[in-house]
Design an enzyme around this catalytic site. Sequence first.
Site, short mmCIF file in Angstrom:
data_model
loop_
_atom_site.label_atom_id
_atom_site.label_comp_id
_atom_site.label_asym_id
_atom_site.label_seq_id
_atom_site.Cartn_x
_atom_site.Cartn_y
_atom_site.Cartn_z
N HIS A 159 30.16 50.16 66.52
CA HIS A 159 31.36 50.07 65.67
C HIS A 159 31.07 50.89 64.42
O HIS A 159 30.45 50.40 63.47
CB HIS A 159 31.57 48.58 65.35
N HIS B 161 32.17 53.11 61.16
CA HIS B 161 33.16 53.59 60.18
C HIS B 161 32.75 55.01 59.81
O HIS B 161 31.58 55.39 59.92
CB HIS B 161 33.21 52.64 58.98
N ARG C 138 43.73 45.49 63.92
CA ARG C 138 43.01 44.48 63.13
C ARG C 138 42.21 45.16 62.01
O ARG C 138 42.57 45.08 60.83
CB ARG C 138 42.10 43.65 64.06
N ASP C 139 41.16 45.87 62.36
CA ASP C 139 40.31 46.50 61.33
C ASP C 139 41.13 47.53 60.57
O ASP C 139 40.99 47.69 59.35
CB ASP C 139 39.10 47.16 62.00
N ASN D 21 37.68 53.37 60.57
CA ASN D 21 36.78 53.47 61.72
C ASN D 21 36.82 54.88 62.29
O ASN D 21 37.72 55.66 61.99
CB ASN D 21 37.24 52.54 62.84
N CYS E 223 37.23 47.77 55.19
CA CYS E 223 37.03 46.32 55.12
C CYS E 223 37.32 45.86 53.70
O CYS E 223 36.76 46.39 52.75
CB CYS E 223 35.59 45.95 55.50
P1 HMG Z 1 36.24 29.32 52.28
O1 HMG Z 1 37.06 29.48 51.07
O2 HMG Z 1 34.78 29.04 52.12
O3 HMG Z 1 36.93 28.25 53.26
O4 HMG Z 1 36.43 30.64 53.14
P2 HMG Z 1 36.63 26.70 53.48
O5 HMG Z 1 35.93 26.55 54.78
O6 HMG Z 1 35.99 26.13 52.24
O7 HMG Z 1 38.13 26.13 53.58
C1 HMG Z 1 39.00 26.23 52.45
C2 HMG Z 1 40.45 26.09 52.92
O8 HMG Z 1 40.77 27.16 53.79
C3 HMG Z 1 40.72 24.81 53.71
O9 HMG Z 1 42.04 24.43 53.39
C4 HMG Z 1 40.68 25.27 55.14
O10 HMG Z 1 41.46 24.49 56.01
C5 HMG Z 1 41.28 26.65 55.03
P3 HMG Z 1 42.32 23.14 52.45
O11 HMG Z 1 41.64 22.02 53.16
O12 HMG Z 1 41.65 23.51 51.15
O13 HMG Z 1 43.79 23.10 52.41
N1 HMG Z 1 40.79 27.52 56.11
C6 HMG Z 1 41.58 28.19 56.95
N2 HMG Z 1 42.91 28.36 57.02
C7 HMG Z 1 43.38 29.13 58.02
N3 HMG Z 1 42.58 29.75 58.94
C8 HMG Z 1 41.26 29.63 58.89
C9 HMG Z 1 40.72 28.83 57.84
N4 HMG Z 1 39.45 28.52 57.52
C10 HMG Z 1 39.51 27.71 56.46
N5 HMG Z 1 40.50 30.23 59.79
C11 HMG Z 1 36.53 31.69 55.31
C12 HMG Z 1 35.72 30.80 54.36
C13 HMG Z 1 35.64 32.03 56.45
C14 HMG Z 1 37.74 30.89 55.79
C15 HMG Z 1 36.99 32.95 54.54
O14 HMG Z 1 35.87 33.52 53.94
C16 HMG Z 1 37.67 33.98 55.42
O15 HMG Z 1 38.74 33.74 55.95
N6 HMG Z 1 37.03 35.15 55.57
C17 HMG Z 1 37.57 36.22 56.42
C18 HMG Z 1 37.13 37.56 55.91
C19 HMG Z 1 37.60 38.66 56.84
O16 HMG Z 1 38.46 38.46 57.69
N7 HMG Z 1 37.02 39.86 56.68
C20 HMG Z 1 37.36 41.01 57.48
C21 HMG Z 1 36.88 40.92 58.90
S1 HMG Z 1 35.15 41.33 59.10
C22 HMG Z 1 35.13 43.06 59.23
O17 HMG Z 1 36.11 43.70 58.96
C23 HMG Z 1 33.88 43.72 59.73
C24 HMG Z 1 34.01 44.21 61.18
O18 HMG Z 1 35.06 45.15 61.32
C25 HMG Z 1 32.68 44.85 61.65
C26 HMG Z 1 32.13 45.90 60.67
O19 HMG Z 1 32.83 46.86 60.34
O20 HMG Z 1 30.99 45.71 60.26
C27 HMG Z 1 34.31 43.04 62.16
MG MG Z 2 34.89 47.25 60.84
#
Ligand code: HMG
Ligand code: MG
Length: 312
Positions: A219, A221, A26-27, A261, A252
């Site tokens: 966690h 990096h 995933r990450d 990581n 990320c």
């Molecule tokens: P948004 O644009 O604000 O979404 O994004 P929304 O809520 O306004 O919805 C817009 C459209 O997206 C809608 O469709 C929803 O249905 C659809 P429409 O009605 O316009 O046709 N939608 C979805 N579709 C599929 N799956 C979903 C989903 N949600 C809404 N789950 C949102 C907000 C949260 C969705 C977006 O910002 C997003 O997906 N972000 C994910 C970012 C991400 O994955 N980042 C990496 C992971 S975090 C990380 O790596 C850190 C970590 O490792 C720890 C560390 O290192 O610190 C964990």
């Molecule tokens: Mg991470």
Amino acid sequence: MTDGLPMPVPDPQLPTRVRIYEVGARDGLQNEKETVPTEVKAEFIHRLAAAGLTTVEATSFVHPKWVPQLADAEALFTQVAGIEGVRLPVLVPNARGLDRALALGARDIAVFASATESFAKANLNRTVDEALAVFEPVVARAKAEGAQVRGYLSMCFGDPWEGPVPAAQVVRVCRRLLDMGCDELSLGDTIGVATPGQVASLLTDLNTEGIRTDRLGVHFHDTYGQALSNTLAALRHGVTTVDASAGGLGGCPYAKSATGNLATEDLVWMLHGLGIDTGVDLTALTATSVWMAEQLGRPSPSRTVRALSHKE
Ligand code: HMG
Ligand code: MG
């Protein structure tokens, strides 16, 4: 050293067993430029499990436009679900993500919050509190469905836009995540800037505010090469859940300065050297990362992978 494995010399100050929470699929893969075929990801996860990893984060049910690399979440999860003895957590950012995950029978869910406003906006398009408000019903429903829930907290030490992060911000969001029902938290050094004293100090602050160490994972990096030292500081504090990514894959997409990581092999080398049980077969794990590096077309950044794979 014997047979490419470290000589165990235990340290009585440290835990005797550590749970490795593998995040490579995933990450690690969420940030790849080239699309990794679903079959390759599935084989990666199967091989990680065969190497003895019992928690293998599989993918994220996020918006496919935000993280195109994980747009195959449904197809991938279907190919790996049911691996015996292995938990396969998935990230969900909201109710839509939870629906998608539960529909496939996911039993381990992770929500992901931020200690800083800048990253909450960049990663989730929400303020910190708006994101927490989205998570609250998600966590409640996941728990009601019998799932285990992890709460990630990003930017616990430093943030690329805001600089050093005050511990009080971290404590506040941790408290909220636990109060809404998260079973465990993972403290993220998303951009890899923390140093060991900072890790010990944050853990102490969390304990002072009533947040027990046994609810916390770490966690790290490895941007500045501190991930292993920071892990040791956390282990000395009593932490027994450590996130790592096979071969050191990762970064990320919404925090440009983040690199991979802590490499799982580097972690396992240290833990086995300290006589700490992980259940992981380091030789099989290294072979998996060498294979994955071939798929990605570049060598693993893990020092241990490089050392063990160049031995002959
Ligand atoms: P948004 O644009 O604000 O979404 O994004 P929304 O809520 O306004 O919805 C817009 C459209 O997206 C809608 O469709 C929803 O249905 C659809 P429409 O009605 O316009 O046709 N939608 C979805 N579709 C599929 N799956 C979903 C989903 N949600 C809404 N789950 C949102 C907000 C949260 C969705 C977006 O910002 C997003 O997906 N972000 C994910 C970012 C991400 O994955 N980042 C990496 C992971 S975090 C990380 O790596 C850190 C970590 O490792 C720890 C560390 O290192 O610190 C964990
Ligand atoms: Mg991470």
